[in-house]
Every structure is written in C-alpha cells, then in structure tokens.
Design an enzyme around this catalytic site. Structure first.
Site, PDB file in Angstrom:
ATOM      1  N   GLU A  67      50.837  59.817  70.089  1.00 55.67           N
ATOM      2  CA  GLU A  67      51.633  59.355  71.246  1.00 55.67           C
ATOM      3  C   GLU A  67      51.591  60.382  72.376  1.00 55.67           C
ATOM      4  O   GLU A  67      51.531  60.034  73.549  1.00 55.67           O
ATOM      5  CB  GLU A  67      53.068  59.076  70.809  1.00 55.67           C
ATOM      6  N   GLU A 104      53.453  55.409  61.357  1.00 54.24           N
ATOM      7  CA  GLU A 104      54.908  55.222  61.235  1.00 54.24           C
ATOM      8  C   GLU A 104      55.276  54.040  60.346  1.00 54.24           C
ATOM      9  O   GLU A 104      56.238  54.110  59.573  1.00 54.24           O
ATOM     10  CB  GLU A 104      55.538  55.032  62.620  1.00 54.24           C
TER      11      GLU A 104
END
Ligand code: NAD
Length: 688
Positions: free
Chosen positions: A102, A122
């Site tokens: 990210e 995730e």
C-alpha cells in the site's frame, strides 16, 4: 529521524531507507521516519524509498494490532507523499506485502528487482487492506484484476505486475543504483506521473455485470469466511464511489473485520504456526543432524507420498519395497501423481523429470547403510515394525535417526527393538503425504533433543509444518477425532442421516464432513479397528457388512456416480432406520446446533486430556494440528479456540448435559476443563 530510517541525498534525489530488517514492518518508528524523511527531502526533486534486509516491507507490525494507534498513521504518511512537490518512487526487492505494498501504491512510481513478489495478504488474516490498497490498486490495474489479488491474497511477481500495470519497471542489478538511475532518467525526461488516487481511467465504465460474475467466481470456494466478501465490497466501492468515500468504506470494513472472531482466529493460527516451532523442553542450541539423503521403507499410499515430498524439495530419496512388483507399482503411482499436476499445468514437465530422477527404488533393505535418515511406512503391525527396526538398526549407520510413520503404535515399543532408542522418533505424515502440510513428530520417552530437532529440520525442508507431540494412541489429531466417532454413530441412531451431519460440519467450514471423509479413507479400516478393540457401532458395522467400504467400492455412507459425486443412498437410510428400530430408539429431529456441539465437544474434552497429559504442550499446538492436517478452516481457529470462544463454563455445562443425555462417559468434563471453568481461564493461556 530515528534509527529505523536512514537518509542520504544523491544530487536532487533524496533516498529514504527503511531500516527495520529483516522484514521492515511499518512500526510506528518507521512511519514517523517516513514522515520526517519526506520533510527532510525538501528541495529535492525526487524521493526514493527503499528497504534494508530481506524485503521492501512485509506490512503492518502485527504486534501493534489492537493497541492505541500512535501517529502518524499510514494514510497520514501517504498524504505527505501526495503533498511532496516532486515524485516519490518505491524501489522494491524481496516482497512488498500488505501495508508495504500500500505504501508503494501511494507513491508516484514503483520499480522492482527481478522476482520481487507483491501482494495484499490481509484477507488471510481476516480483514481487508486498510490503508487504501483496495482503492488504489483498482485505479492502477482495473477492478477485476485488483479483485483477483485482493480476494485471494496471493502475491504476484514483479514481472506480472508490470504486465498488469502497477509496477513501472523491473530493474536487474544493484537495486538502489538502478532505481536512482531510473528516477534520474524520469526526471531528465520530464516524465509526469499521476498518483493512483487521481486516476479514473482504469475504473471508469466498469461493466458491473462482469464485475459481479468475477466476484461470484472468486467467492465460490470461501464458504462462510467473511473477509473475502469484505474485499469484494471494498473493491466495489472503488468503482462505484468517489475516492474519499471509497477510503471511508474500506476503513469501516477494516475496523469491523479486524475486531471480529474470524480475524482473531486467523491471527491465532498465524502466530500459532510460528509458536509451535518453539518446542518447550528443546534446548535452543540443539543442532539437527545433517540429512543429505533419505530412505523410505514401504512404497504404499504413505511411503510414496513421503518420498515425493523429499524429491519435490530437492532431497534425494530411495524407497524400499519387499519385491520388484510392489516397488514398480509404488513408483508408478508417484509418477502418475506428478503427471496429474503436469496435466493441470501446475508443474513443468522438465521439473517433473528432475523430481522423478531424485526418487530411486530398491528391493534391498541394505540400501539403508548409505543414508542419513530412514522413515518407515510399512503395514501397521507392531511385530512387523519391531522386526524391521531391529534390521534397520543393524544395517543403518550408527548415529542416524530412524523414524516411523505409524498412526497408532507405541513409539517406545518400536524404539525398544533397537540399540539406539534415543534416535527413534515418530514422523506421522497425513494422507496424501505429498500434499498435507501437517507433520506430527512423536517424541518417545528416550528420543533425544537432537533426534527431535532433526525431524523438525527435515520437516521444514520438505515443506511441512511440524508439531511435536507425545507418544500415545492416535497422538493428537487422530486421538481427538476418534472421540467424535461414537457421537456420529449415536446421532445416526437417534435421528440423523449421513448428509445431515456432513452438511452441518461443512457449513461450519470443514473441507469435508466426517462421513464423506470416512468414505474417502475406507470404512473397512474403522471396522477393523473396532473388531480389534472389541467395540461395536451397530450402524457403521451394518454399512460395512453390506459391502459398502467407501469410495473404493463405489458406495459407503453415500453412493458415488462416475464423476465421484456423492449422493444420498436410500439403502443407507434403510440400514439406519432398521437399526434404530432394532435398538428401539425413537428417532427425532436433531437441530444443527446439537449436531455441531456433539461433534466438537468430545474433541475439545479429549484435547483437554491431551493437555493434562502433556501429549501436546499448548492448546495452540492442537489447533495448528487441526488446521493443517484435518481440513479445519483457519478462520475458525481450531477446536480449542472454539472452546475458548464459547467460554469454558458453557463448555463444561454442555459436556455434562451430553454425557448424561447420551450415556457417553468420554463426555464427562476433564479436570482441566472443570478448573478453567471455575477460575475463568482459557485454553489459550493454560499450560497443564
Ligand atoms: P500401504 O499398505 O499402502 O503400504 C504399505 C507398504 O509397505 C506396502 O506397499 C508393502 O508392500 C510395504 N511393506 C510392508 N512390509 C515391508 C517391508 N518389510 N519392507 C519393505 N516394504 C514393506 O499402507 P499405508 O497406508 O501406506 O500405511 C503405511 C503406514 O503409514 C502405516 O503404519 C499406517 O498406519 C501409517 N499411516 C497411514 C495413513 C493413511 O492415511 N493411510 C496416514 C498416516 C500414517
């Protein structure tokens, strides 16, 4: 600037080096270092972010989870990147995962070393990427390609990422040098970069029917798991909402999922799989014995799979069989297994040949004279095994480990047939042994630390997850599932059909219900065990007596069509109803909740006994066994995690209730459960 961030100016490029090796988690100091570093870069035309150690960044620091957030947050760091007047480039080596990716996605450009892996795992921890990944990735590569990466959690290579469009270049050579040159080139060419946040070209005009079809296909195999659904919802928001609202949606999904039971379960298993490798009582400095080659005795179902695991991981292995016919059959089965993987495109033909060349066969037991480890996988018969181990001890070099793959037999009795009991251990693989990740390492009373360390080291090298267990009938996994079997029989007698029980367990998330699993393994095996132990199970015995041995005879608890689809069988229903009548049991409707509790509670109770006896060192060892060897969904956390979530007082009360209601003495709560229930304790913290 703190010790977790280093900076250096190269002309008009400011280099920020994340110095939290080996995996550069984005702990508070790293985030602070990035924010300060961006300030310190004032005047530079570009910032290059690179990492020390094994990889660019593995993402969030999991130990900071659930603690009060200390600023700056990742979104605050990303805002500072967006405000930087020049360009910010991420240079990725090793991997960029989760928050690490990210961070890279929030930069103006990304370059990577060859073979670097990029992913958002995730979903596997039970939540969604929480720092804009679900909004930025679709803006770079389109919603459907992004959904693939986010929902599966599987990383992609830098080369593939270039093709998809979220890595700008793969740079061979020394990464910092090359990335500096690349950035300098971009500056000189006056190249303009648009932040992902400011792009809509890849998501505008998304065909929503196609999006939903893709989502449905990705969610097909995820059963009751929440996080993949959350991921789809977040990506959908990227397409249907403006950026700020999409980020808000992502934050809400993240917060809700991370606090949920499934995410706790997944993190319990994630940490647990590391914890089990720290074996209580095993000195930290004990060295495994060197193993460069291995011999497997027996090329049957298990021996073949075990040998394949060695060859798959580049370790030469020889299988020994009793005669040329059996040997040929065994090796042919290994080849056929590999060939199937080649046929499905998951293995290159050349790689298959490389593996096959590492797997040799012999009918001469004398081969063990020239090996570093022997694993026995012959018939489950104590006299056969003792005779074999006496031979192995005589023929194999002194000082090497002799392991048995027995499922039920006494490792100490096997060790007693040798003059090296300290070097005898159990290495209990699970079927199919080339696929299943679990390896129970059975510590006999004489097994030395070096022997255990050797088995663990070999396990790791052949891709297994080792859990050290004590010597007892069935060890951890089979001993616990064994206690469930009497309840299956009783449920069938009282009102259930096989499909009712399997449906409940599969709805809970199990890969396969217990009766379908029985059909796969062969019902004659259980029948033989019952005969040997002098126990009866009227319905299971009647099913076997009707010639229904499971899939191998085309029928067992179910009948199977030519595609091996299982179908409820009226004949089985008749056997069940007749038996209930003979036993004078009035059948009744049994709720799904009761089915679930009557299958899980006996396992939990036996798990508690296993902890009391020290057969497993910690509850997490048990949970890891079930997730890796018994198709227990990781997002349910395993049987002991389930019990903790119910609360031990409730577990105790229900055990008492079912012990009385079903007359099964095994369900009387163990001392450990009584104690934990009384004291408000939990298995996860209890070491008996
Ligand atoms: P199997 O019958 O498929 O294979 C056993 C093989 O050993 C046969 O090919 C046989 O010819 C060979 N053999 C017997 N005596 C031998 C000797 N003296 N020298 C060389 N070869 C010999 O059985 P399996 O299912 O592979 O089980 C093997 C062992 O693994 C057993 O101890 C079993 O309890 C254990 N185990 C089985 C499973 C399973 O799911 N099948 C799982 C875990 C452990």
């Amino acid at each position: 600037m703190n010790e977790f961030m280093r900076q250096q100016r190269h002309g008009n490029i400011h280099v920020l080096r994340i110095a939290n090796p080996p995996v550069n988690t984005l702990r508070t100091d790293v985030r602070a270092g990035l924010a300060e570093g961006l300030k310190a870069a004032a005047g530079a035309k570009a910032v290059l972010i690179i990492g020390d150690g094994r990889m660019f960044s593995a993402g969030a620091e999991m130990t900071e989870f659930g603690k009060p957030r200390v600023p700056p947050s990742l979104p605050e760091v990303f805002a500072a990147i967006a405000e930087f007047p020049g360009i910010v480039v991420a240079a990725i080596h090793g991997s960029a995962l989760g928050g690490g990716l990210e961070l890279a996605l929030a930069c103006h450009a990304r370059v990577a070393a060859p073979g670097a892996m990029l992913g958002l795992p995730e979903v596997k921890r039970g939540f969604v990427p929480g720092a804009g990944g679900t909004q930025r990735l679709p803006r770079l590569i389109g919603a459907e390609a992004a959904m693939d990466i986010i929902v599966t959690g599987e990383p992609v290579s830098a080369e593939r990422a270039v093709a998809l469009g979220f890595i700008d270049a793969v740079l061979p050579g020394e990464l910092e040098v090359e990335a500096l040159a690349w950035t300098r080139g971009a500056l000189e060419a006056g190249r303009r970069f648009t932040l992902a946040a400011n792009r809509v070209d890849r998501i505008a005009g998304q065909d929503m029917a196609s999006f939903e079809a893709k989502a449905a296909s990705l969610l097909k195999r995820t059963r009751g798991q929440e996080s993949p659904r959350g991921c789809v919802e977040a990506v959908r928001a990227a397409v249907t909402l403006p950026l700020e609202q999409g980020l808000q949606k992502e934050r809400e999904l993240f917060a809700a999922l991370v606090a949920g039971e499934q995410s706790k379960a997944l993190r319990h298993i994630f940490f647990g799989e590391r914890e089990v490798l720290r074996v209580p009582g095993l000195p930290a400095d004990v060295k495994p014995l060197p193993v460069a080659r291995a011999v497997v005795i027996g090329a049957g179902t298990m021996g073949g799979g075990i040998a394949m695991s060695f060859a798959n991981h580049g370790i030469p292995v020889t299988v020994v069989e009793r005669d040329a016919g059996a040997l040929e059959k065994g090796i042919a089965r290994c080849r056929a297994n590999w060939q199937r993987t080649v046929d499905t495109g998951r293995l290159a033909a050349a790689e298959m040949e490389r593996r096959a060349a590492l797997l040799k066969g012999s009918t001469d037991i004398g081969t063990v004279a020239d090996t570093d480890l022997v694993i026995e996988a012959v018939f489950e018969d104590i006299e056969v095994k003792k005779a074999l181990f006496a031979d192995l001890d005589r023929l194999a070099r002194p000082g090497i480990v002799l392991a048995s793959n027995t499922s039920t037999l006494d490792i100490d009795a096997i060790a007693s047939a040798t003059r090296r009991p300290e070097l005898v251990v159990g290495m209990h693989f699970f079927s199919p042994a080339n696929v299943m990740r679990l390896l129970e390492i059975v510590r006999g009373k004489a097994s030395s630390a070096a022997a255990i360390a050797t088995a663990m080291d070999v396990g790791k090298r052949i891709g297994k997850l080792s859990v050290v267990v004590g010597n007892c009938d069935g060890f951890v996994g089979n001993r616990m599932t064994g206690k469930r079997t009497p309840q299956v029989e009783k449920l069938l007698q009282e009102g259930c059909l096989p499909q009712d029980i399997d449906r409940v367990m599969e709805a809970y998330g199990m890969a396969m219900g217990p009766l379908a699993t029985g059909d796969l393994a062969g019902l004659d095996i259980g029948a033989a065990v019952r005969r040997a132990r002098g126990t009866v199970a009227p319905i299971a015995d009647a099913v076997v007596a009707a010639g229904r041995f499971g899939q191998k005879t085309g029928k067992g608890w179910y009948r199977y069509d030519e595609k091996r689809t299982r179908l409820p069988d009226p004949e089985v229903e008749r056997i069940i109803l007749d038996t209930s009548e003979k036993l004078q049991i009035r059948r009744r409707a049994i709720s799904d909740q009761e089915i679930l509790e009557r299958l899980l509670l006996p396992m939990v109770n036996e798990g508690a006994r296993i902890l009391e006896e020290g057969v497993a060192a910690r509850a997490i060892d048990i949970d890891v066994v079930f997730v890796n060897g018994f198709g227990w969904p990781a997002w349910r956390g395993g049987p002991m995690f389930w019990a903790d979530a119910q609360g031990l007082p409730a577990v105790r009360d229900k055990l008492v209730h079912y012990a009385v209601a079903t007359g099964d003495d095994n369900l009387r709560p163990t001392d450990l459960i009584e104690k934990l229930a009384r004291e408000g304790g939990r298995f996860s913290a209890a070491i008996a």
